[in-house]
Design an enzyme around this catalytic site. Structure first.
Site, PDB file in Angstrom:
ATOM      1  N   GLY A 122      -6.342  -8.986  -5.501  1.00 12.76           N
ATOM      2  CA  GLY A 122      -5.128  -8.212  -5.222  1.00 12.76           C
ATOM      3  C   GLY A 122      -4.737  -8.309  -3.770  1.00 12.76           C
ATOM      4  O   GLY A 122      -5.516  -7.942  -2.885  1.00 12.76           O
ATOM      5  N   GLY A 182      -2.203  -6.689  -2.212  1.00 11.20           N
ATOM      6  CA  GLY A 182      -1.296  -5.601  -1.815  1.00 11.20           C
ATOM      7  C   GLY A 182      -1.642  -5.172  -0.398  1.00 11.20           C
ATOM      8  O   GLY A 182      -2.183  -5.950   0.401  1.00 11.20           O
ATOM      9  N   PHE A 183      -1.377  -3.910  -0.079  1.00 11.91           N
ATOM     10  CA  PHE A 183      -1.635  -3.430   1.284  1.00 11.91           C
ATOM     11  C   PHE A 183      -3.115  -3.546   1.629  1.00 11.91           C
ATOM     12  O   PHE A 183      -3.480  -3.969   2.720  1.00 11.91           O
ATOM     13  CB  PHE A 183      -1.176  -1.976   1.426  1.00 11.91           C
ATOM     14  CG  PHE A 183       0.313  -1.853   1.507  1.00 11.91           C
ATOM     15  CD1 PHE A 183       0.967  -2.062   2.714  1.00 11.91           C
ATOM     16  CD2 PHE A 183       1.065  -1.550   0.396  1.00 11.91           C
ATOM     17  CE1 PHE A 183       2.350  -1.962   2.798  1.00 11.91           C
ATOM     18  CE2 PHE A 183       2.450  -1.442   0.471  1.00 11.91           C
ATOM     19  CZ  PHE A 183       3.087  -1.651   1.674  1.00 11.91           C
ATOM     20  N   VAL A 203      -7.195 -11.765 -12.641  1.00 10.28           N
ATOM     21  CA  VAL A 203      -8.613 -11.520 -12.909  1.00 10.28           C
ATOM     22  C   VAL A 203      -8.712 -10.707 -14.198  1.00 10.28           C
ATOM     23  O   VAL A 203      -8.076  -9.667 -14.349  1.00 10.28           O
ATOM     24  CB  VAL A 203      -9.280 -10.809 -11.722  1.00 10.28           C
ATOM     25  CG1 VAL A 203     -10.714 -10.413 -12.069  1.00 10.28           C
ATOM     26  CG2 VAL A 203      -9.268 -11.725 -10.510  1.00 10.28           C
ATOM     27  N   GLU A 225      14.282   8.755  -3.491  1.00  4.40           N
ATOM     28  CA  GLU A 225      14.945   7.664  -2.760  1.00  4.40           C
ATOM     29  C   GLU A 225      15.903   6.901  -3.678  1.00  4.40           C
ATOM     30  O   GLU A 225      17.014   6.550  -3.282  1.00  4.40           O
ATOM     31  CB  GLU A 225      13.892   6.747  -2.130  1.00  4.40           C
ATOM     32  CG  GLU A 225      13.130   7.487  -1.038  1.00  4.40           C
ATOM     33  CD  GLU A 225      12.099   6.662  -0.280  1.00  4.40           C
ATOM     34  OE1 GLU A 225      11.740   7.084   0.828  1.00  4.40           O
ATOM     35  OE2 GLU A 225      11.646   5.621  -0.790  1.00  4.40           O
ATOM     36  N   ASP A 252      -5.061   2.140  -3.978  1.00  2.00           N
ATOM     37  CA  ASP A 252      -4.670   2.991  -5.117  1.00  2.00           C
ATOM     38  C   ASP A 252      -5.712   3.028  -6.228  1.00  2.00           C
ATOM     39  O   ASP A 252      -5.809   4.014  -6.954  1.00  2.00           O
ATOM     40  CB  ASP A 252      -3.359   2.461  -5.731  1.00  2.00           C
ATOM     41  CG  ASP A 252      -2.134   2.896  -4.947  1.00  2.00           C
ATOM     42  OD1 ASP A 252      -2.303   3.470  -3.850  1.00  2.00           O
ATOM     43  OD2 ASP A 252      -1.009   2.646  -5.418  1.00  2.00           O
ATOM     44  N   ALA A 254       0.267   3.691   1.113  1.00  5.20           N
ATOM     45  CA  ALA A 254      -0.106   2.479   1.839  1.00  5.20           C
ATOM     46  C   ALA A 254      -1.100   2.730   2.986  1.00  5.20           C
ATOM     47  O   ALA A 254      -2.054   1.958   3.147  1.00  5.20           O
ATOM     48  CB  ALA A 254       1.165   1.793   2.345  1.00  5.20           C
TER      49      ALA A 254
HETATM   50  C1  LIG Z   1       8.521   2.473  -5.601  1.00  2.00           C
HETATM   51  C2  LIG Z   1       7.367   2.786  -4.702  1.00  2.00           C
HETATM   52  C3  LIG Z   1       7.596   3.347  -3.456  1.00  2.00           C
HETATM   53  C4  LIG Z   1       6.531   3.637  -2.612  1.00  2.00           C
HETATM   54  N1  LIG Z   1       6.793   4.186  -1.383  1.00  2.00           N
HETATM   55  C5  LIG Z   1       5.778   4.398  -0.527  1.00  2.00           C
HETATM   56  C6  LIG Z   1       6.033   4.867   0.800  1.00  2.00           C
HETATM   57  O1  LIG Z   1       7.181   5.099   1.179  1.00  2.00           O
HETATM   58  N2  LIG Z   1       4.962   5.040   1.627  1.00  2.00           N
HETATM   59  C7  LIG Z   1       3.687   4.788   1.221  1.00  2.00           C
HETATM   60  O2  LIG Z   1       2.757   4.928   2.018  1.00  2.00           O
HETATM   61  N3  LIG Z   1       3.408   4.358  -0.017  1.00  2.00           N
HETATM   62  C8  LIG Z   1       4.422   4.147  -0.897  1.00  2.00           C
HETATM   63  N4  LIG Z   1       4.152   3.692  -2.166  1.00  2.00           N
HETATM   64  C9  LIG Z   1       2.749   3.523  -2.576  1.00  2.00           C
HETATM   65  C10 LIG Z   1       2.173   2.246  -2.005  1.00  2.00           C
HETATM   66  O3  LIG Z   1       3.036   1.174  -2.272  1.00  2.00           O
HETATM   67  C11 LIG Z   1       0.796   2.023  -2.620  1.00  2.00           C
HETATM   68  O4  LIG Z   1      -0.020   3.112  -2.268  1.00  2.00           O
HETATM   69  C12 LIG Z   1       0.181   0.734  -2.116  1.00  2.00           C
HETATM   70  O5  LIG Z   1       0.955  -0.364  -2.531  1.00  2.00           O
HETATM   71  C13 LIG Z   1      -1.250   0.585  -2.617  1.00  2.00           C
HETATM   72  O6  LIG Z   1      -1.771  -0.609  -2.115  1.00  2.00           O
HETATM   73  P1  LIG Z   1      -2.886  -1.403  -2.917  1.00  2.00           P
HETATM   74  O7  LIG Z   1      -3.289  -2.529  -2.039  1.00  2.00           O
HETATM   75  O8  LIG Z   1      -3.919  -0.472  -3.397  1.00  2.00           O
HETATM   76  O9  LIG Z   1      -2.160  -1.950  -4.228  1.00  2.00           O
HETATM   77  P2  LIG Z   1      -0.810  -2.775  -4.413  1.00  2.00           P
HETATM   78  O10 LIG Z   1      -0.001  -2.790  -3.173  1.00  2.00           O
HETATM   79  O11 LIG Z   1      -0.192  -2.228  -5.644  1.00  2.00           O
HETATM   80  O12 LIG Z   1      -1.308  -4.277  -4.678  1.00  2.00           O
HETATM   81  C14 LIG Z   1      -2.024  -4.632  -5.819  1.00  2.00           C
HETATM   82  C15 LIG Z   1      -2.031  -6.149  -5.933  1.00  2.00           C
HETATM   83  O13 LIG Z   1      -2.966  -6.513  -6.930  1.00  2.00           O
HETATM   84  C16 LIG Z   1      -2.438  -7.560  -7.729  1.00  2.00           C
HETATM   85  N5  LIG Z   1      -3.129  -7.466  -9.023  1.00  2.00           N
HETATM   86  C17 LIG Z   1      -3.167  -6.418  -9.867  1.00  2.00           C
HETATM   87  N6  LIG Z   1      -3.973  -6.669 -10.920  1.00  2.00           N
HETATM   88  C18 LIG Z   1      -4.456  -7.918 -10.734  1.00  2.00           C
HETATM   89  C19 LIG Z   1      -5.340  -8.738 -11.479  1.00  2.00           C
HETATM   90  N7  LIG Z   1      -5.943  -8.321 -12.600  1.00  2.00           N
HETATM   91  N8  LIG Z   1      -5.608  -9.989 -11.020  1.00  2.00           N
HETATM   92  C20 LIG Z   1      -5.031 -10.438  -9.873  1.00  2.00           C
HETATM   93  N9  LIG Z   1      -4.190  -9.693  -9.126  1.00  2.00           N
HETATM   94  C21 LIG Z   1      -3.908  -8.445  -9.548  1.00  2.00           C
HETATM   95  C22 LIG Z   1      -0.947  -7.241  -7.773  1.00  2.00           C
HETATM   96  O14 LIG Z   1      -0.191  -8.407  -8.073  1.00  2.00           O
HETATM   97  C23 LIG Z   1      -0.705  -6.738  -6.361  1.00  2.00           C
HETATM   98  O15 LIG Z   1      -0.340  -7.770  -5.470  1.00  2.00           O
HETATM   99  C24 LIG Z   1       5.204   3.374  -3.033  1.00  2.00           C
HETATM  100  C25 LIG Z   1       4.969   2.803  -4.281  1.00  2.00           C
HETATM  101  C26 LIG Z   1       6.036   2.511  -5.107  1.00  2.00           C
HETATM  102  C27 LIG Z   1       5.778   1.891  -6.456  1.00  2.00           C
END
Ligand SMILES: Cc1cc2nc3c(=O)[nH]c(=O)nc-3n(C[C@H](O)[C@H](O)[C@H](O)COP(=O)(O)OP(=O)(O)OC[C@H]3O[C@@H](n4cnc5c(N)ncnc54)[C@H](O)[C@@H]3O)c2cc1C
Length: 455
Positions: free
Chosen positions: A34, A36-37, A102, A193, A323, A341
């Site tokens: 993953g 993400g952030f 995965v 928003e 998350d 994030a």
């Molecule tokens: C609409 C919206 C608005 C938001 N606004 C805010 C805000 O203003 N401020 C704030 O702080 N937070 C905000 N958030 C929350 C924030 O985006 C999340 O807390 C943050 O993205 C979590 O980061 P992460 O790295 O845990 O997961 P994510 O950023 O969700 O990244 C997960 C990654 O894992 C990958 N993935 C998932 N499953 C698999 C798999 N089985 N195999 C391979 N890859 C996989 C996905 O493709 C993705 O790239 C918002 C969320 C949303 C949906």
């Protein structure tokens, strides 16, 4: 350790000099699932350090989710909030990226199964984020729209533009109102928003460009089971946000629990109904853990239970971040850290530093530093909570703008976002309203699996 960590399927046709150099590195392998952030921060922190890092993501880009609603409402193009992983890892000699999903973790064998074969690890970092939580309501899950990915944001964009165009062919006022009724379920930051941005569209775009349409027939409803918007914000921020929403003409309904939606009628627990074709569900998220370490999954939230070092309980070398992680070690956060994030980024920083420290005796536990919350509501309005400071209005909006601009990955993305925003705010024009990929509604109750529902 200087052997290939990929199985033969994955290795095919890849014996390039760079690949050989990567395989030859005599370092332990960290597989990050993953980007993400959390995953991306992990990769940045381990670049150039004595680890071989493999980033796996099912998409080939990082998505900046906080601005998804701007893509959904046509204020930003999808490429403004997405950044290709290859651009990030290109200069990192000890990091490689593979696109793949995965599917399973095999802790006993230290490997993960992907849709392209298996990948071995010394340390596994799970940072897969969350999916939309419909709280078991399959009918709503089938029919409602979601805002968790770029695809879904583009669906919303196409859908409301298609609704505008379709409404102009309808003579019957009731049918037209049904088409132009937009219901957002969930009064958290995403819902607020999105509602604010749709209300701005009614005020500007609909009024000026859909001149044949009665713009008051477009109604935006924000419904929530709670009795305030932005439940995790200060009371002052909640009051201000509600005031701004009302000023924009958003209909806010509290204490309303959605029980059903068949694509045309939304039903609430008290038996009341609303005619609408569009329901956007922003009312909750849950983890979708990868099969293989079920014993560590918290049932209600679907998140991996982790200790103070983000190590998944009951495992030896598996960590969860962001998350998908739920701490069991912070009494201040008995239900886990907030799913935002900054938590994801801070956890990744801490874990990377610990891995670099090596000896676990020297590892430091994760401590969350809450730097505040903000949400924007339409043009020039936002609310901000920082420590004891709670305020709203244009100053808050400029802060929101600055923080989000600075947080977007990549210089090009920042320039694109800034240019788009400047054009939009100075000219009152918002030009990314294109139906490139029409949204096709699902027929009611197909019985097929629904994203966000399968665990
Ligand atoms: C609409 C919206 C608005 C938001 N606004 C805010 C805000 O203003 N401020 C704030 O702080 N937070 C905000 N958030 C929350 C924030 O985006 C999340 O807390 C943050 O993205 C979590 O980061 P992460 O790295 O845990 O997961 P994510 O950023 O969700 O990244 C997960 C990654 O894992 C990958 N993935 C998932 N499953 C698999 C798999 N089985 N195999 C391979 N890859 C996989 C996905 O493709 C993705 O790239 C918002 C969320 C949303 C949906």
């Amino acid at each position: 350790m200087a052997t290939s960590v990929f199985n033969e399927d994955i290795c095919m046709n890849m014996s390039t000099p760079d690949r050989a150099a990567f395989d030859a590195l005599d370092h332990p392998t960290v597989v990050v699932v993953g980007g993400g952030f959390a995953g991306l921060e992990m990769v940045h922190r381990l670049a150039g350090k004595p680890y071989k890092v493999i980033l796996l993501d099912k998409n080939n880009y990082h998505c900046f989710q906080p601005l998804l609603y701007q893509v959904a409402t046509g204020s930003l193009g999808a490429d403004s909030i997405a950044h290709p992983f290859r651009r990030t890892v290109g200069p990192m000699h000890n990091v490689i990226y593979r696109m793949g999903e995965v599917l399973r973790v095999r802790p006993e064998e230290n490997c993960v199964d992907t849709d392209h074969g298996c990948v071995e690890y010394d340390h596994l970092v799970l940072a897969t984020g969350t999916v939309t939580n419909f709280f078991g309501n399959r009918q709503v899950a089938e029919q409602a729209m979601q805002l968790k990915s770029i695809n879904q944001a583009l669906d919303i964009r196409s859908d409301f533009l298609q609704d505008f165009e379709a409404a102009l062919y309808l003579d019957d006022e009731k049918e037209q109102r049904q088409r132009l009724n937009f219901v957002i379920v969930g009064g958290g930051p995403s819902g607020v928003e999105l509602a604010g941005a749709l209300a701005e569209i009614r005020k500007t775009i609909v009024k000026h460009e859909y001149r044949e349409m009665h713009n008051e027939r477009m109604q935006i409803h924000l419904v929530d089971t709670n009795h305030a918007v932005l439940a995790n914000f200060s009371p002052k921020a909640q009051r201000l946000a509600l005031k701004y929403l009302k000023q924009l003409g958003v209909n806010v309904a509290f204490g309303q629990q959605v029980t059903d939606f068949d694509g045309a009628t939304l039903t609430f627990k008290d038996g009341s109904t609303m005619d609408t074709n569009t329901v956007i569900w922003t009312a909750g998220v849950k983890g979708r853990p990868i099969p293989g370490i079920e014993s560590a999954v918290e049932e209600r939230s679907g998140r991996y239970k982790v200790d103070a070092f983000n190590q998944v309980l009951g495992t030896r070398n598996i960590y969860a971040l962001g998350d998908i992680a739920q701490t069991t070690a912070d009494p201040e956060w008995p239900r886990g850290h907030p799913q935002v994030a900054p938590v994801a980024i801070q956890q990744a920083k801490n874990l990377a530093k610990n891995l670099i420290r090596g000896n676990v005796q020297n590892w430091k536990p994760f401590v969350y530093r809450d730097k505040g919350s903000m949400a924007t509501i339409g043009r020039y309005k936002a609310v901000v909570d920082i420590g004891k400071l709670h305020f709203g209005g244009p100053v808050a909006w400029f802060m929101w703008l600055f923080v989000h601009l600075m947080s977007i990955v990549g210089f090009r993305s920042r320039v694109m976002v800034l240019t788009n925003w400047a054009w939009k705010y100075l000219s009152w024009k918002n030009t990314i309203r294109l139906i490139i990929r029409p949204y096709v509604r699902k027929p009611a109750m197909t019985g097929e699996p629904v994203e966000g529902e399968s665990v």
